[in-house]
Enzyme design. Structure first.
Site, PDB file in Angstrom:
ATOM      1  N   THR A 260       6.567   1.112  37.688  1.00  0.00           N
ATOM      2  CA  THR A 260       7.710   0.588  38.573  1.00  0.00           C
ATOM      3  C   THR A 260       6.156  -0.170  39.433  1.00  0.00           C
ATOM      4  O   THR A 260       5.272   0.484  39.855  1.00  0.00           O
ATOM      5  CB  THR A 260       8.020   1.039  40.058  1.00  0.00           C
ATOM      6  N   ARG A 261       6.189  -1.488  39.857  1.00  0.00           N
ATOM      7  CA  ARG A 261       5.003  -1.875  40.447  1.00  0.00           C
ATOM      8  C   ARG A 261       5.879  -2.606  41.645  1.00  0.00           C
ATOM      9  O   ARG A 261       5.553  -3.983  42.034  1.00  0.00           O
ATOM     10  CB  ARG A 261       4.168  -3.176  39.277  1.00  0.00           C
TER      11      ARG A 261
ATOM     12  N   HIS B 161      14.296   0.403  45.299  1.00  0.00           N
ATOM     13  CA  HIS B 161      16.187   0.230  46.133  1.00  0.00           C
ATOM     14  C   HIS B 161      16.812   1.109  45.332  1.00  0.00           C
ATOM     15  O   HIS B 161      16.800   1.309  44.532  1.00  0.00           O
ATOM     16  CB  HIS B 161      16.441  -1.570  45.979  1.00  0.00           C
TER      17      HIS B 161
ATOM     18  N   HIS C 109      17.170   0.678  41.081  1.00  0.00           N
ATOM     19  CA  HIS C 109      16.052   1.996  40.966  1.00  0.00           C
ATOM     20  C   HIS C 109      16.098   3.374  41.135  1.00  0.00           C
ATOM     21  O   HIS C 109      15.829   3.312  40.792  1.00  0.00           O
ATOM     22  CB  HIS C 109      15.056   1.193  40.834  1.00  0.00           C
TER      23      HIS C 109
ATOM     24  N   ARG D  97      15.537  -3.152  32.543  1.00  0.00           N
ATOM     25  CA  ARG D  97      15.801  -4.802  32.180  1.00  0.00           C
ATOM     26  C   ARG D  97      14.248  -5.577  32.418  1.00  0.00           C
ATOM     27  O   ARG D  97      14.294  -5.337  33.276  1.00  0.00           O
ATOM     28  CB  ARG D  97      17.029  -5.283  32.333  1.00  0.00           C
TER      29      ARG D  97
END
Ligand SMILES: [Zn+2]
Length: 377
Positions: free
Chosen positions: A189-190, A194, A197, A283
């Site tokens: 993740t970057r 929330h 995720h 996505r």
């Protein structure tokens, strides 16, 4: 899955975890210096730690061509993105010093080849666009005109931005093995995490032994949330909502390339080196703007034979809180109308946080939102 006999974890890509750290050779100060960009420096550090196994250095022309052409190294091993260092002119000697932006020497490169390359061709193959407005393409167009390649030895590692979160592949592997994990899912993740995720990571964790939350803390676009703020968000989220004995939080030191589908493959291969048997692909993974289709980063995995990558991608839809389901759900699992779904656009969330307002708890954990509100102030 090809298993490492000692740890029972997935074997590194190519079979062996590469280690390109070593002693500082005599007289290194007298060598010709090649200055590295921040992206090249993070690649160097990942070569040192084995995160880019089986690569032992910056790619030569055969591997480079083969990767652009077929997403495989010259020997057929899957590999999705060039890992190269660019120079203005061919070095005079066959050993050069690799220096960071401040001129500090970090390692050496044994020069095997110096080769010209066509930036537009690399852009089209790696990024699927030659548009200079794409941040990865812009960086490529800014590069010097020749690639110098060969094995590297690193004797001074980059200082990690978050020392407590800096774990090399050998270290995450040791930690997974200590915990008795065999099947581990990696989450790239970057962004702050929330509810949506959080849900993906937990759905994935239900099927395996452990979860590696592996945020990218290398260079990103200037409008991404700063890494220090994100790290604080991950900490409060994990403290409040994840079982400590099932999760490892560590920083992924790569620079973001924004290459969408090819970067998804590259990210998966790197995580295999860190010991992950599974990798979450959401996505628009590693996308930017509208250069890539929503599912391109998932579809690209079909370009490999089953088990060729060995690491198992886990594909996810957008998820949301559904009032009628009374739970998190996605289009795959919820039959209700959109009106039942708690949806907030990125712009709306930033606006709320900027005004010091907490988004609904169905969207964001309040502890995470508080960190972001403080950061926006
Ligand atoms: Zn529903």
């Amino acid at each position: 899955m090809i298993v490492d006999i000692e740890t029972r974890l997935i074997a590194p890509h190519g079979g062996v975890l590469v280690d390109r750290t070593g002693e500082r050779p005599e007289g290194v100060e007298r060598l010709e210096r090649v200055p590295l960009s921040s992206r090249e420096l993070s690649d160097l550090d990942m070569l040192a730690s084995g995160a880019l196994s089986p690569l032992e250095g910056f790619m030569g022309p055969e591997d480079y061509e083969s990767v652009l052409e077929s997403m495989r190294l010259a020997d057929g091993t899957p590999w999705a993105l060039p890992v190269c260092v660019a120079v203005d002119e061919a070095p005079r000697d066959d050993l050069v010093a690799l220096a960071d932006e401040s001129g500090r020497i970090r390692g050496v490169l044994e020069v095997m080849a110096v080769s010209p390359y066509i930036k537009e061709r690399e852009a089209e193959a790696a990024f699927r666009t030659t548009d200079a407005a794409h941040p990865g393409v812009a960086r490529l167009y800014d590069q010097k005109d020749l690639y110098v390649s060969g094995p590297v030895t690193v004797f001074e590692r980059a200082e990690p931005a978050f020392p407590g979160l800096a774990k090399d592949p050998a270290e995450t592997r040791a930690e997974f093995a200590d915990r008795g994990w065999k099947r581990v899912v990696g989450f790239q993740t970057r962004n702050p995490i929330h509810r949506a995720h959080e849900y993906l990571t937990k759905v994935a964790l239900e099927t395996v032994d452990g979860l590696l939350i592996h945020p990218l803390v290398g260079e990103t676009k200037s409008d991404d949330v700063p890494a220090a703020t994100r790290v604080e968000c991950y900490r409060v989220l994990l403290d409040g909502y994840y079982p400590a004995d099932r999760v490892v939080l560590s920083a992924f030191p790569a620079a973001m390339r924004y290459a969408g589908p090819r970067e998804a493959i590259w990210h998966a291969i790197c995580r295999k080196n860190y010991g992950c048997s599974h990798f979450i692909v959401g996505r628009d993974h590693a996308g930017v703007g509208d250069y890539y289709g929503t599912y391109d980063a998932q579809l690209v995995f079909d370009e490999f034979e089953p088990h060729e990558l060995d690491i198992e991608p886990m594909f996810f839809e957008h998820s949301f809180w559904c009032r009628a389901c009374g739970s998190m759900a996605s289009a795959k699992t919820c039959p209700h109308d959109k009106e039942q779904h708690v949806f907030l656009s990125g712009t709306k969330v930033r606006e709320m946080l900027g005004n010091g307002e907490l988004p609904p708890v169905e969207f964001s954990r309040p502890e995470v939102a508080e960190v972001l509100i403080d950061a926006y102030r």
